[in-house]
Design an enzyme around this catalytic site. Sequence first.
Site, PDB file in Angstrom:
ATOM      1  N   THR A 106       0.822  -1.208   0.000  1.00  0.00           N
ATOM      2  CA  THR A 106       0.000   0.000   0.000  1.00  0.00           C
ATOM      3  C   THR A 106       0.859   1.262   0.000  1.00  0.00           C
ATOM      4  O   THR A 106       1.999   1.241   0.497  1.00  0.00           O
ATOM      5  CB  THR A 106      -0.887   0.000   1.263  1.00  0.00           C
ATOM      6  N   ASP A 107       0.283   2.353  -0.504  1.00  0.00           N
ATOM      7  CA  ASP A 107       0.991   3.644  -0.437  1.00  0.00           C
ATOM      8  C   ASP A 107       1.082   4.171   0.994  1.00  0.00           C
ATOM      9  O   ASP A 107       1.853   5.102   1.270  1.00  0.00           O
ATOM     10  CB  ASP A 107       0.322   4.681  -1.354  1.00  0.00           C
ATOM     11  N   GLU A 108       0.303   3.587   1.908  1.00  0.00           N
ATOM     12  CA  GLU A 108       0.315   4.092   3.293  1.00  0.00           C
ATOM     13  C   GLU A 108       1.665   3.894   3.978  1.00  0.00           C
ATOM     14  O   GLU A 108       1.921   4.507   5.020  1.00  0.00           O
ATOM     15  CB  GLU A 108      -0.769   3.410   4.123  1.00  0.00           C
ATOM     16  N   TYR A 125      -1.700  -0.702  11.224  1.00  0.00           N
ATOM     17  CA  TYR A 125      -1.856  -1.350   9.908  1.00  0.00           C
ATOM     18  C   TYR A 125      -0.696  -1.010   8.985  1.00  0.00           C
ATOM     19  O   TYR A 125      -0.006  -1.906   8.465  1.00  0.00           O
ATOM     20  CB  TYR A 125      -3.189  -0.933   9.252  1.00  0.00           C
ATOM     21  N   THR A 136       2.729  -2.424   9.926  1.00  0.00           N
ATOM     22  CA  THR A 136       2.938  -3.860   9.649  1.00  0.00           C
ATOM     23  C   THR A 136       3.076  -4.108   8.148  1.00  0.00           C
ATOM     24  O   THR A 136       3.816  -5.004   7.736  1.00  0.00           O
ATOM     25  CB  THR A 136       1.812  -4.741  10.234  1.00  0.00           C
ATOM     26  N   LYS A 137       2.387  -3.315   7.319  1.00  0.00           N
ATOM     27  CA  LYS A 137       2.590  -3.460   5.869  1.00  0.00           C
ATOM     28  C   LYS A 137       4.017  -3.024   5.504  1.00  0.00           C
ATOM     29  O   LYS A 137       4.683  -3.667   4.686  1.00  0.00           O
ATOM     30  CB  LYS A 137       1.563  -2.631   5.078  1.00  0.00           C
TER      31      LYS A 137
HETATM   32  P1  NAD Z   1      -9.604  -7.357   2.605  1.00  0.00           P
HETATM   33  O1  NAD Z   1      -9.585  -7.134   4.090  1.00  0.00           O
HETATM   34  O2  NAD Z   1     -10.852  -7.083   1.846  1.00  0.00           O
HETATM   35  O3  NAD Z   1      -9.205  -8.874   2.301  1.00  0.00           O
HETATM   36  C1  NAD Z   1      -8.187  -9.541   2.994  1.00  0.00           C
HETATM   37  C2  NAD Z   1      -8.357 -11.039   2.752  1.00  0.00           C
HETATM   38  O4  NAD Z   1      -7.278 -11.724   3.423  1.00  0.00           O
HETATM   39  C3  NAD Z   1      -9.658 -11.604   3.328  1.00  0.00           C
HETATM   40  O5  NAD Z   1     -10.256 -12.480   2.398  1.00  0.00           O
HETATM   41  C4  NAD Z   1      -9.203 -12.380   4.571  1.00  0.00           C
HETATM   42  O6  NAD Z   1     -10.042 -13.488   4.882  1.00  0.00           O
HETATM   43  C5  NAD Z   1      -7.815 -12.817   4.158  1.00  0.00           C
HETATM   44  N1  NAD Z   1      -6.935 -13.071   5.307  1.00  0.00           N
HETATM   45  C6  NAD Z   1      -6.742 -12.255   6.383  1.00  0.00           C
HETATM   46  N2  NAD Z   1      -5.878 -12.848   7.245  1.00  0.00           N
HETATM   47  C7  NAD Z   1      -5.508 -14.035   6.684  1.00  0.00           C
HETATM   48  C8  NAD Z   1      -4.629 -15.067   7.078  1.00  0.00           C
HETATM   49  N3  NAD Z   1      -3.950 -15.002   8.233  1.00  0.00           N
HETATM   50  N4  NAD Z   1      -4.480 -16.132   6.264  1.00  0.00           N
HETATM   51  C9  NAD Z   1      -5.174 -16.210   5.091  1.00  0.00           C
HETATM   52  N5  NAD Z   1      -6.018 -15.264   4.674  1.00  0.00           N
HETATM   53  C10 NAD Z   1      -6.187 -14.182   5.454  1.00  0.00           C
HETATM   54  O7  NAD Z   1      -8.376  -6.521   2.052  1.00  0.00           O
HETATM   55  P2  NAD Z   1      -8.190  -5.771   0.648  1.00  0.00           P
HETATM   56  O8  NAD Z   1      -8.681  -4.396   0.776  1.00  0.00           O
HETATM   57  O9  NAD Z   1      -8.681  -6.643  -0.434  1.00  0.00           O
HETATM   58  O10 NAD Z   1      -6.593  -5.693   0.592  1.00  0.00           O
HETATM   59  C11 NAD Z   1      -5.837  -6.745  -0.004  1.00  0.00           C
HETATM   60  C12 NAD Z   1      -4.381  -6.367  -0.023  1.00  0.00           C
HETATM   61  O11 NAD Z   1      -4.201  -5.163  -0.756  1.00  0.00           O
HETATM   62  C13 NAD Z   1      -3.798  -6.105   1.367  1.00  0.00           C
HETATM   63  O12 NAD Z   1      -2.488  -6.634   1.399  1.00  0.00           O
HETATM   64  C14 NAD Z   1      -3.782  -4.592   1.480  1.00  0.00           C
HETATM   65  O13 NAD Z   1      -2.743  -4.172   2.331  1.00  0.00           O
HETATM   66  C15 NAD Z   1      -3.514  -4.211   0.040  1.00  0.00           C
HETATM   67  N6  NAD Z   1      -3.991  -2.884  -0.378  1.00  0.00           N
HETATM   68  C16 NAD Z   1      -5.295  -2.529  -0.203  1.00  0.00           C
HETATM   69  C17 NAD Z   1      -5.748  -1.310  -0.664  1.00  0.00           C
HETATM   70  C18 NAD Z   1      -7.200  -0.886  -0.529  1.00  0.00           C
HETATM   71  O14 NAD Z   1      -7.563   0.196  -0.956  1.00  0.00           O
HETATM   72  N7  NAD Z   1      -8.084  -1.720   0.012  1.00  0.00           N
HETATM   73  C19 NAD Z   1      -4.860  -0.427  -1.289  1.00  0.00           C
HETATM   74  C20 NAD Z   1      -3.520  -0.817  -1.441  1.00  0.00           C
HETATM   75  C21 NAD Z   1      -3.105  -2.044  -1.001  1.00  0.00           C
HETATM   76  O1  TDX Z   2     -16.826   6.165   7.643  1.00  0.00           O
HETATM   77  C1  TDX Z   2     -15.754   6.621   7.240  1.00  0.00           C
HETATM   78  N1  TDX Z   2     -15.628   7.976   7.064  1.00  0.00           N
HETATM   79  C2  TDX Z   2     -14.475   8.543   6.609  1.00  0.00           C
HETATM   80  O2  TDX Z   2     -14.414   9.771   6.470  1.00  0.00           O
HETATM   81  C3  TDX Z   2     -14.614   5.761   6.914  1.00  0.00           C
HETATM   82  C4  TDX Z   2     -14.736   4.278   7.102  1.00  0.00           C
HETATM   83  C5  TDX Z   2     -13.478   6.366   6.440  1.00  0.00           C
HETATM   84  N2  TDX Z   2     -13.392   7.710   6.295  1.00  0.00           N
HETATM   85  C6  TDX Z   2     -12.178   8.306   5.726  1.00  0.00           C
HETATM   86  C7  TDX Z   2     -10.855   7.841   6.291  1.00  0.00           C
HETATM   87  C8  TDX Z   2      -9.938   7.971   5.098  1.00  0.00           C
HETATM   88  O3  TDX Z   2      -9.489   9.314   4.959  1.00  0.00           O
HETATM   89  O4  TDX Z   2     -12.159   7.890   4.349  1.00  0.00           O
HETATM   90  C9  TDX Z   2     -10.819   7.644   3.902  1.00  0.00           C
HETATM   91  C10 TDX Z   2     -10.711   6.203   3.439  1.00  0.00           C
HETATM   92  O5  TDX Z   2     -10.845   5.369   4.590  1.00  0.00           O
HETATM   93  P1  TDX Z   2     -10.678   3.771   4.491  1.00  0.00           P
HETATM   94  O6  TDX Z   2     -11.659   3.219   3.527  1.00  0.00           O
HETATM   95  O7  TDX Z   2     -10.686   3.246   5.890  1.00  0.00           O
HETATM   96  O8  TDX Z   2      -9.262   3.633   3.798  1.00  0.00           O
HETATM   97  P2  TDX Z   2      -7.779   4.095   4.212  1.00  0.00           P
HETATM   98  O9  TDX Z   2      -7.621   4.256   5.655  1.00  0.00           O
HETATM   99  O10 TDX Z   2      -7.422   5.242   3.299  1.00  0.00           O
HETATM  100  O11 TDX Z   2      -6.975   2.771   3.752  1.00  0.00           O
HETATM  101  C11 TDX Z   2      -7.326   2.094   2.522  1.00  0.00           C
HETATM  102  O12 TDX Z   2      -6.433   2.393   1.501  1.00  0.00           O
HETATM  103  C12 TDX Z   2      -5.111   1.912   1.642  1.00  0.00           C
HETATM  104  C13 TDX Z   2      -7.371   0.584   2.756  1.00  0.00           C
HETATM  105  O13 TDX Z   2      -8.292   0.291   3.795  1.00  0.00           O
HETATM  106  C14 TDX Z   2      -6.005   0.056   3.082  1.00  0.00           C
HETATM  107  O14 TDX Z   2      -6.052  -1.361   3.177  1.00  0.00           O
HETATM  108  C15 TDX Z   2      -5.066   0.445   1.961  1.00  0.00           C
HETATM  109  O15 TDX Z   2      -3.761   0.085   2.324  1.00  0.00           O
END
Ligand code: NAD
Ligand code: TDX
Length: 332
Positions: free
Chosen positions: A121-123, A148, A151-152
């Site tokens: 992630t960019d975070e 979060y 740990t990433k």
């Molecule tokens: P998510 O929470 O929707 O999905 C995570 C999946 O991993 C789930 O299916 C869960 O059951 C599985 N999981 C969790 N712990 C596990 C374990 N110990 N063993 C096996 N499976 C396990 O997450 P997401 O939003 O789809 O994110 C996926 C990846 O992309 C993550 O690595 C996250 O850091 C990265 N990422 C997410 C975003 C975003 O915007 N959501 C952006 C950049 C990077």
């Molecule tokens: O109810 C809400 N109201 C609100 O204002 C929630 C749930 C979030 N927010 C804000 C927080 C953030 O500025 O919206 C933005 C996005 O929030 P999230 O969906 O929780 O995402 P963020 O914290 O940006 O992280 C996401 O992008 C990077 C993913 O959850 C991560 O897994 C990924 O690494």
Amino acid sequence: MSRLLVTGGAGFIGSNFVHHVVAHTDHTVTVLDKLTYAGNRASLEGLPSDRVRLVVGDIADADVVYPLVAEADAVVHYAAESHNDNSLHDPRPFLDTNIIGTYTLLEAARRHDVRFHHISTDEVYGDLELDDPARFTENTPYNPSSPYSSTKAGSDLLVRAWVRSFGVRATISNCSNNYGPYQHVEKFIPRQITNVLRGIRPKLYGTGENVRDWIHADDHSSAVLTILDRGEIGETYLIGADGEKDNKSVVELILRITGQPVNAYDLVTDRPGHDLRYAIDSTKLRTELGWEPTYGDFESGLAATIEWYRDNEAWWAPAKDGVEAFYASKGQ
Ligand code: NAD
Ligand code: TDX
């Protein structure tokens, strides 16, 4: 044809990737997923059983991981605890999965000499000021803010160390915020969409000025396939689609698309340590590997996502009340 092991393939971005792989390649996929609260079998429904199989298990469990890695041509590692708000409430699972889970997979990839792609992630780079002309690049120093993102960041550094010390054939990608179908209702966009569909007012943290850089999950998938095909071992690639928007504008857009007054939202308690702005410069991926996003228009991608949640209430409804109760307990 390759055999891919996709960890976290029943989660949001992982399941979008599996759908993308089935539609655009002839690879076969084994999904390894623990089916935590964030994993959902239903996200893989309709996929051909001769192309996709689901193994339910923990990436930190070497007995499960080693045989699956041994039979794969490549591991694509999505599994993680992924939600910042949960990491502020209970960090432990983030260490177990994001650190120990990644370590376990890396050791298996090392033992069996299997190509490894790590999804991050960019975070990990921390945040930017709103008026900073800079965006994150592959050379931005790591500066994570939350349990979060730290740990990433740790998992990324493990991957780099396993490349350098043990010759593991790995690449890393750091992507910006994803939107699209199959995203858990705890996350910002699905939470607000499903709030509106339920007649609840959207909830903006703080003043709503925080900026996220949005990319459709399908564009993330095509970027990962590009890196698997043509990425250079040991390299990191940033993935982004020039989609910066402040949270207030996103909520106003959801309200406008759904025919609500654009000011029908609530400002709620801010997230502690809330990162102000993320922004990705994906020049390296575009110029060196020739990748381009296809979802140029955020509004039409968001409208399609709203339609998906409208059509798939059975997918999200079981999680909705519990998520809202959790947020309500924090004044959010
Ligand atoms: P998510 O929470 O929707 O999905 C995570 C999946 O991993 C789930 O299916 C869960 O059951 C599985 N999981 C969790 N712990 C596990 C374990 N110990 N063993 C096996 N499976 C396990 O997450 P997401 O939003 O789809 O994110 C996926 C990846 O992309 C993550 O690595 C996250 O850091 C990265 N990422 C997410 C975003 C975003 O915007 N959501 C952006 C950049 C990077
Ligand atoms: O109810 C809400 N109201 C609100 O204002 C929630 C749930 C979030 N927010 C804000 C927080 C953030 O500025 O919206 C933005 C996005 O929030 P999230 O969906 O929780 O995402 P963020 O914290 O940006 O992280 C996401 O992008 C990077 C993913 O959850 C991560 O897994 C990924 O690494």
